[in-house]
Design a protein around this motif. Structure first.
Motif, PDB file in Angstrom:
ATOM      1  N   ARG A 149      29.908  -8.914 156.002  1.00 40.36           N
ATOM      2  CA  ARG A 149      29.214  -8.437 157.194  1.00 40.36           C
ATOM      3  C   ARG A 149      29.718  -7.074 157.665  1.00 40.36           C
ATOM      4  O   ARG A 149      29.357  -6.607 158.735  1.00 40.36           O
ATOM      5  CB  ARG A 149      29.355  -9.460 158.336  1.00 40.36           C
ATOM      6  N   ASP A 174      25.384  -4.098 154.872  1.00 40.08           N
ATOM      7  CA  ASP A 174      25.247  -4.973 156.042  1.00 40.08           C
ATOM      8  C   ASP A 174      26.413  -4.689 156.988  1.00 40.08           C
ATOM      9  O   ASP A 174      27.545  -5.093 156.741  1.00 40.08           O
ATOM     10  CB  ASP A 174      25.248  -6.443 155.614  1.00 40.08           C
ATOM     11  N   ALA A 181      20.762  -5.701 159.320  1.00 42.03           N
ATOM     12  CA  ALA A 181      21.087  -6.806 158.425  1.00 42.03           C
ATOM     13  C   ALA A 181      19.970  -6.945 157.407  1.00 42.03           C
ATOM     14  O   ALA A 181      18.835  -6.528 157.651  1.00 42.03           O
ATOM     15  CB  ALA A 181      21.241  -8.118 159.210  1.00 42.03           C
TER      16      ALA A 181
END
Length: 324
Positions: free
Chosen positions: A198, A203, A322
């Motif tokens: 993440r 992302d 994302a």
């Protein structure tokens, strides 16, 4: 950035002419037969290559190979002074055999199942210590606790006790899902958060809420999954994102990132591994199954990346977005 004091060796020992890598760790999922089987001798050679290249942080888990990663890491570290390296492992999953029954003691098994109970944590740690052939763990993570309430009520109470008793030096939570990580960062007295995938070139959603929260609470962030399972290493030949084929739009973005890197004489994987350290992570953990793979990511860590390339990568990657 660099790993905080609790995540550094107590006495790293001599490393000769090699720099001590105080923001880089070896991820040991690959030596637990991730994707393909690995022989014991090859696993030992991989860990030893990391040591020779100045890496002193090793991240493993019972889930990796249902005990095999821990066993092989312990085998590889035999004879190395314990104060010269750091071991991070995890709790929250119980090793089971092919029938789904818990394995006895420190044996390896067939799979793992969730166990977020306090007793489960204590049993898991005892077995990990035996597989790793050590008397202590430096960093103990709660591994993929999707049920946050159960994790806070059971497993996290045990982790806090173990830290307070000096059995472990630091505690944390490791997973790739942001919402549970944010809750643990907000509600649990953890030292470290390990986010997986993440905080990458593709992302960057950890930047939205998780990183400001951890910074405000003094919680360290370790970045894992920096290649998003392959696409940020070889978008043409291994276009996998989060363990499945990447959608065409994502492949196109990865190829554009690769083209930009090549124009500056930098490998895409090198930029991907360095990116989290520019954006709030104090360390990066990268998996390897061979000494050659170790050499690639360690030596890439020393490559100079010009500011102009970072600016171009920022433009291509659409920060804060994302990809599903």
């Amino acid at each position: 950035m660099a790993f905080r004091a609790e995540l550094r060796p107590l006495s790293p020992g001599p490393v000769g002419d090699v720099a001590l890598r105080d923001d880089l760790g070896l991820g040991c999922a690959p030596i637990g037969n991730l994707y393909t089987p690995v022989a014991d001798d090859d696993a030992v050679a991989t860990v030893r290559a990391a040591l020779d290249d100045g890496v002193r942080f090793f991240d493993t888990a019972p889930h990796y190979g249902a005990g095999e990663s821990e066993r092989r890491l312990g085998l590889a570290l035999q004879g190395v002074p314990r104060d010269d390296y750091v071991i991070a492992t995890k709790v929250g999953r119980r090793i089971v055999d092919a029938a789904g029954d818990p394995v006895a003691g420190s044996a390896s098994g067939h799979d793992t199942v969730a166990d977020l109970s306090r007793d489960g944590v204590l049993r898991s740690l005892e077995a990990s210590l035996a597989r790793l052939r050590t008397d202590r763990i430096d960093l103990l993570h709660l591994h993929d606790p999707l049920d946050v309430d159960a994790g806070l009520a059971g497993a996290m109470t045990a982790l806090v006790e173990l830290r307070d008793q000096g059995v472990v030096r630091a505690i944390g939570v490791g997973m790739g899902r942001l919402a549970p990580l944010i809750r643990f960062a907000a509600e649990a007295p953890v030292d470290v958060i390990m986010e997986a995938g993440r905080l990458t070139l593709l992302d960057r959603t950890a930047e939205d809420e998780l990183l400001p929260l951890t910074a405000s609470r003094g919680i360290g962030v370790i970045a894992a999954g920096v290649y998003n399972t392959g696409i940020l290493v070889a978008p043409q030949t291994a276009p996998y994102y989060e363990y499945k084929p990447a959608p065409p739009e994502l492949v196109a973005r990865a190829l554009a990132l690769q083209d930009a890197c090549r124009a500056h004489g930098v490998e895409l994987a090198t930029a991907a591994a360095r990116f989290p350290l520019r954006h709030g992570a104090e360390g990066v953990v990268i998996g390897a199954r061979t000494p050659t793979e170790v050499a690639a990511f360690v030596h890439g860590h020393d490559v100079r990346i010009p500011d102009a390339l970072w600016s171009e990568l920022d433009r291509i990657a659409a920060p804060g977005t994302a990809v599903s």
